[in-house]
Design a protein around this motif. Structure first.
Motif, short mmCIF file in Angstrom:
data_model
loop_
_atom_site.label_atom_id
_atom_site.label_comp_id
_atom_site.label_asym_id
_atom_site.label_seq_id
_atom_site.Cartn_x
_atom_site.Cartn_y
_atom_site.Cartn_z
N UNK A 34 -9.93 8.82 2.65
CA UNK A 34 -8.78 8.72 1.77
C UNK A 34 -7.91 7.54 2.19
N UNK A 35 -7.64 6.62 1.25
CA UNK A 35 -6.85 5.42 1.54
C UNK A 35 -5.48 5.76 2.09
N UNK A 36 -4.87 6.81 1.59
CA UNK A 36 -3.51 7.12 2.03
C UNK A 36 -3.50 7.48 3.51
N UNK A 37 -4.58 8.07 4.00
CA UNK A 37 -4.65 8.40 5.43
C UNK A 37 -4.60 7.12 6.26
N UNK A 38 -5.28 6.07 5.81
CA UNK A 38 -5.24 4.79 6.51
C UNK A 38 -3.85 4.17 6.44
N UNK A 39 -3.19 4.34 5.30
CA UNK A 39 -1.83 3.81 5.16
C UNK A 39 -0.87 4.53 6.12
N UNK A 61 15.13 3.16 8.68
CA UNK A 61 15.20 1.71 8.51
C UNK A 61 13.89 1.07 8.94
N UNK A 62 13.32 1.52 10.05
CA UNK A 62 12.05 0.98 10.52
C UNK A 62 10.93 1.25 9.52
N UNK A 63 10.90 2.47 9.01
CA UNK A 63 9.87 2.83 8.02
C UNK A 63 10.05 2.01 6.75
N UNK A 64 11.27 1.91 6.26
CA UNK A 64 11.54 1.15 5.03
C UNK A 64 11.20 -0.31 5.19
N UNK A 65 11.48 -0.87 6.35
CA UNK A 65 11.15 -2.27 6.62
C UNK A 65 9.64 -2.48 6.57
N UNK A 66 8.89 -1.57 7.17
CA UNK A 66 7.43 -1.68 7.15
C UNK A 66 6.90 -1.55 5.72
N UNK A 67 7.43 -0.59 4.96
CA UNK A 67 6.97 -0.40 3.58
C UNK A 67 7.27 -1.63 2.73
N UNK A 68 8.46 -2.23 2.90
CA UNK A 68 8.78 -3.46 2.15
C UNK A 68 7.83 -4.58 2.53
N UNK A 69 7.51 -4.70 3.83
CA UNK A 69 6.58 -5.73 4.29
C UNK A 69 5.20 -5.53 3.63
N UNK A 70 4.73 -4.27 3.59
CA UNK A 70 3.44 -3.97 2.96
C UNK A 70 3.46 -4.25 1.46
N UNK A 71 4.53 -3.83 0.81
CA UNK A 71 4.64 -4.01 -0.64
C UNK A 71 4.62 -5.49 -1.02
N UNK A 73 2.93 -7.74 0.29
CA UNK A 73 1.58 -8.28 0.48
C UNK A 73 0.51 -7.42 -0.20
N UNK A 74 0.93 -6.51 -1.06
CA UNK A 74 0.00 -5.55 -1.67
C UNK A 74 -0.98 -6.22 -2.62
N UNK A 75 -2.20 -5.72 -2.59
CA UNK A 75 -3.26 -6.13 -3.51
C UNK A 75 -3.82 -4.86 -4.14
N UNK A 76 -4.22 -4.93 -5.40
CA UNK A 76 -4.80 -3.72 -6.01
C UNK A 76 -6.12 -3.36 -5.35
N UNK A 77 -6.35 -2.07 -5.21
CA UNK A 77 -7.61 -1.58 -4.65
C UNK A 77 -8.53 -1.28 -5.83
N UNK A 78 -9.56 -2.08 -5.98
CA UNK A 78 -10.49 -1.89 -7.10
C UNK A 78 -11.92 -1.86 -6.57
N UNK A 79 -12.79 -1.34 -7.38
CA UNK A 79 -14.22 -1.28 -7.07
C UNK A 79 -14.51 -0.59 -5.76
#
Length: 97
Positions: A34-39, A61-71, A73-79
């Motif tokens: 499951x992708x969310x487990x890796x996230x 704040x630390x969690x929100x900062x990490x989530x903003x950093x990930x967002x 750089x996000x790419x759609x997960x396809x195929x």
């Protein structure tokens, strides 16, 4: 997705069909697929491990900062697993001891 019975409900399947969404169910005990487990694992590693936050606000704040950093750089997960039997199983294989 996990094999939760509501995911197989007729209304869910109809919505998925109407919106061109393919449901891919994970094998039993396959949460590591499951992708969310890796996230969540990455979140723990980069934002929480080895920290000693003084307050919930500081931790948030630390969690929100990490989530903003990930967002940013996000790419759609396809195929995902295009040739995998996970996409074609109608029944799960028998468990072997």
């Amino acid at each position: 997705m996990r094999n939760l019975s509501p995911h197989r409900h007729a209304h869910v399947r109809a919505w998925c069909h109407a919106d061109a969404v393919e449901l891919v169910f994970l094998p039993t005990y396959g949460s590591w697929l499951n992708w969310i487990e890796a996230e969540f694992a990455a979140l723990r590693y980069f934002a929480l491990n080895g920290t000693d936050h003084r307050s919930h606000a500081e931790q948030n704040t630390a969690i929100a900062s990490y989530v903003r950093w990930c967002d940013a750089r996000a790419q759609p997960k396809v195929h995902f697993a295009a040739g995998s039997p996970i996409r074609t199983w109608t029944d799960y294989p028998a468990k072997a001891a």
